[in-house]
Design a protein around this motif. Sequence first.
Motif, PDB file in Angstrom:
ATOM      1  N   ALA A  98     -11.603  10.405   4.638  1.00 25.53           N
ATOM      2  CA  ALA A  98     -11.546  10.311   3.177  1.00 25.53           C
ATOM      3  C   ALA A  98     -11.172   8.862   2.847  1.00 25.53           C
ATOM      4  CB  ALA A  98     -10.516  11.269   2.623  1.00 25.53           C
ATOM      5  N   VAL A  99     -12.187   8.020   2.747  1.00 26.98           N
ATOM      6  CA  VAL A  99     -11.956   6.583   2.666  1.00 26.98           C
ATOM      7  C   VAL A  99     -11.643   6.121   1.236  1.00 26.98           C
ATOM      8  CG1 VAL A  99     -14.336   5.806   2.347  1.00 26.98           C
ATOM      9  CG2 VAL A  99     -12.779   4.472   3.780  1.00 26.98           C
ATOM     10  N   ARG A 100     -11.966   6.972   0.225  1.00 21.37           N
ATOM     11  CA  ARG A 100     -11.782   6.577  -1.185  1.00 21.37           C
ATOM     12  C   ARG A 100     -10.345   6.146  -1.506  1.00 21.37           C
ATOM     13  NH1 ARG A 100     -14.756   4.063  -4.018  1.00 21.37           N
ATOM     14  NH2 ARG A 100     -13.349   4.472  -5.726  1.00 21.37           N
ATOM     15  N   PRO A 101      -9.327   6.932  -1.129  1.00 19.12           N
ATOM     16  CA  PRO A 101      -7.967   6.517  -1.502  1.00 19.12           C
ATOM     17  C   PRO A 101      -7.607   5.140  -0.952  1.00 19.12           C
ATOM     18  CG  PRO A 101      -7.968   8.761  -0.660  1.00 19.12           C
ATOM     19  CD  PRO A 101      -9.328   8.212  -0.424  1.00 19.12           C
ATOM     20  N   LEU A 102      -8.117   4.834   0.233  1.00 21.89           N
ATOM     21  CA  LEU A 102      -7.832   3.535   0.847  1.00 21.89           C
ATOM     22  C   LEU A 102      -8.462   2.410   0.018  1.00 21.89           C
ATOM     23  CD1 LEU A 102      -6.676   2.010   3.330  1.00 21.89           C
ATOM     24  CD2 LEU A 102      -8.861   2.384   4.454  1.00 21.89           C
ATOM     25  N   ILE A 103      -9.712   2.611  -0.389  1.00 21.63           N
ATOM     26  CA  ILE A 103     -10.411   1.597  -1.194  1.00 21.63           C
ATOM     27  C   ILE A 103      -9.698   1.433  -2.536  1.00 21.63           C
ATOM     28  CG2 ILE A 103     -12.598   1.003  -2.343  1.00 21.63           C
ATOM     29  CD1 ILE A 103     -14.013   2.675  -0.146  1.00 21.63           C
ATOM     30  N   TYR A 153      -6.942  -1.047  -3.012  1.00 21.97           N
ATOM     31  CA  TYR A 153      -7.340  -2.446  -3.192  1.00 21.97           C
ATOM     32  C   TYR A 153      -7.935  -2.672  -4.576  1.00 21.97           C
ATOM     33  CZ  TYR A 153      -6.089  -3.102   1.572  1.00 21.97           C
ATOM     34  OH  TYR A 153      -5.355  -3.175   2.721  1.00 21.97           O
ATOM     35  N   GLU A 154      -8.660  -1.641  -5.057  1.00 19.19           N
ATOM     36  CA  GLU A 154      -9.274  -1.750  -6.391  1.00 19.19           C
ATOM     37  C   GLU A 154      -8.186  -1.910  -7.446  1.00 19.19           C
ATOM     38  OE1 GLU A 154     -13.422   0.770  -5.761  1.00 19.19           O
ATOM     39  OE2 GLU A 154     -11.634   1.794  -6.494  1.00 19.19           O
ATOM     40  N   LYS A 155      -7.069  -1.165  -7.226  1.00 25.34           N
ATOM     41  CA  LYS A 155      -5.967  -1.195  -8.202  1.00 25.34           C
ATOM     42  C   LYS A 155      -5.529  -2.618  -8.494  1.00 25.34           C
ATOM     43  CE  LYS A 155      -3.421   2.514  -6.632  1.00 25.34           C
ATOM     44  NZ  LYS A 155      -2.154   2.917  -6.078  1.00 25.34           N
ATOM     45  N   GLU A 156      -5.549  -3.462  -7.485  1.00 27.34           N
ATOM     46  CA  GLU A 156      -5.055  -4.834  -7.632  1.00 27.34           C
ATOM     47  C   GLU A 156      -5.936  -5.679  -8.532  1.00 27.34           C
ATOM     48  OE1 GLU A 156      -3.568  -6.717  -3.943  1.00 27.34           O
ATOM     49  OE2 GLU A 156      -4.259  -4.854  -3.021  1.00 27.34           O
ATOM     50  N   THR A 157      -7.191  -5.246  -8.691  1.00 31.78           N
ATOM     51  CA  THR A 157      -8.106  -6.045  -9.526  1.00 31.78           C
ATOM     52  C   THR A 157      -8.007  -5.635 -11.000  1.00 31.78           C
ATOM     53  OG1 THR A 157      -9.951  -4.532  -9.259  1.00 31.78           O
ATOM     54  CG2 THR A 157      -9.739  -6.286  -7.623  1.00 31.78           C
ATOM     55  N   ASN A 158      -7.290  -4.520 -11.298  1.00 36.02           N
ATOM     56  CA  ASN A 158      -7.190  -4.054 -12.698  1.00 36.02           C
ATOM     57  C   ASN A 158      -6.115  -4.810 -13.477  1.00 36.02           C
ATOM     58  OD1 ASN A 158      -9.178  -2.270 -12.109  1.00 36.02           O
ATOM     59  ND2 ASN A 158      -7.778  -0.618 -11.578  1.00 36.02           N
ATOM     60  N   MET A 167       0.842  -1.198   0.000  1.00 38.22           N
ATOM     61  CA  MET A 167       0.000   0.000   0.000  1.00 38.22           C
ATOM     62  C   MET A 167       0.883   1.255   0.000  1.00 38.22           C
ATOM     63  SD  MET A 167      -3.074   0.907   2.575  1.00 38.22           S
ATOM     64  CE  MET A 167      -3.586  -0.759   2.940  1.00 38.22           C
ATOM     65  N   SER A 168       0.430   2.303  -0.658  1.00 46.61           N
ATOM     66  CA  SER A 168       1.258   3.517  -0.723  1.00 46.61           C
ATOM     67  C   SER A 168       1.390   4.128   0.675  1.00 46.61           C
ATOM     68  CB  SER A 168       0.642   4.524  -1.684  1.00 46.61           C
ATOM     69  OG  SER A 168      -0.618   4.911  -1.208  1.00 46.61           O
ATOM     70  N   ARG A 169       2.436   4.940   0.832  1.00 50.03           N
ATOM     71  CA  ARG A 169       2.729   5.467   2.150  1.00 50.03           C
ATOM     72  C   ARG A 169       1.650   6.445   2.604  1.00 50.03           C
ATOM     73  NH1 ARG A 169       8.380   8.168   2.516  1.00 50.03           N
ATOM     74  NH2 ARG A 169       7.240   9.717   1.347  1.00 50.03           N
ATOM     75  N   LYS A 170       1.202   6.227   3.843  1.00 56.52           N
ATOM     76  CA  LYS A 170       0.164   7.095   4.385  1.00 56.52           C
ATOM     77  C   LYS A 170       0.774   8.386   4.897  1.00 56.52           C
ATOM     78  CE  LYS A 170      -2.045   3.883   7.159  1.00 56.52           C
ATOM     79  NZ  LYS A 170      -2.898   3.550   8.254  1.00 56.52           N
ATOM     80  N   LYS A 171      -0.030   9.428   4.950  1.00 52.45           N
ATOM     81  CA  LYS A 171       0.429  10.661   5.582  1.00 52.45           C
ATOM     82  C   LYS A 171       0.563  10.411   7.078  1.00 52.45           C
ATOM     83  CE  LYS A 171      -0.887  14.889   5.176  1.00 52.45           C
ATOM     84  NZ  LYS A 171      -1.493  16.200   4.881  1.00 52.45           N
ATOM     85  N   GLY A 172       1.465  11.128   7.732  1.00 45.87           N
ATOM     86  CA  GLY A 172       1.603  10.972   9.174  1.00 45.87           C
ATOM     87  C   GLY A 172       0.460  11.655   9.908  1.00 45.87           C
ATOM     88  N   ARG A 173       0.418  11.471  11.200  1.00 45.95           N
ATOM     89  CA  ARG A 173      -0.633  12.101  11.994  1.00 45.95           C
ATOM     90  C   ARG A 173      -0.019  13.069  12.998  1.00 45.95           C
ATOM     91  NH1 ARG A 173      -5.947   9.431  13.145  1.00 45.95           N
ATOM     92  NH2 ARG A 173      -6.241  11.641  12.825  1.00 45.95           N
TER      93      ARG A 173
END
Length: 205
Positions: free
Chosen positions: A192-197, A200-205, A1-7
């Motif tokens: 913002a849940v879209r980038p997270l989903i 996973y979607e990327k893997e199905t392409n 998974m791509s690197r998440k922003k820090g908190r």
Amino acid sequence: MSRKKGRLFVISGPSGTGKGTVCAELLKDIGNEFSVSMTTRAPREGEVHGREYFFVTREEFNANIEAGNFLEHAQVFDNLYGTPKDMVLSRLDRGYNVILDIDVQGGLQVRKAMPEAVLIFILPPSLTELRRRLEGRGTEDPEKVEKRLGEALNEIRLIGEYDYYIVNNDIDEAVALARSIIAAEKAKVPEAVRPLIREYEKETN
Ligand code: 5GP
């Protein structure tokens, strides 16, 4: 998974509660970075410019306010303190968690500027215990101890604005709880849940 922003984590609490020690322990963990504040206070013995603080004159501090360089700034006791904005934002972008050791006035400003920040309040077990700790330091005269206790109560009254509290009865337990809070926050489903989903979607392409 791509690197998440820090908190962004704000740690506040009255002086003498051990919040400095909690922050120092958290900074030993990989992925956590400290934000070095700017202050008009004179350096204490052993403090290094750029490590504990950037020590500046009032003129320099005011110029930074004018330039909009602070994420938040406040007067604490008799001095000015501020969090440099760019450093915090660039570290978050690079995926680091940033820890701010700032007072409650500053914490509330961070809440407004960055609502996603996580605010943690460190409490003494009681005001009696806080008095004992402040007197034990031996650096404060009795009048100053009374002043700090009054200020402590004023800070505690604002705890409702914070997300978490830690009662520091035992420093190891307090640090362990702070670590758990950071771990849990990192595992929180983002708004913002879209980038997270999409990851996973990327893997199905
Ligand atoms: P000290 O002078 O003892 O290092 O810090 C005094 C108080 O100022 C502490 O409560 C500390 O958390 C707070 N403080 C340190 N840096 C900042 C800052 O950048 N902003 C705000 N608002 N408070 C700060």
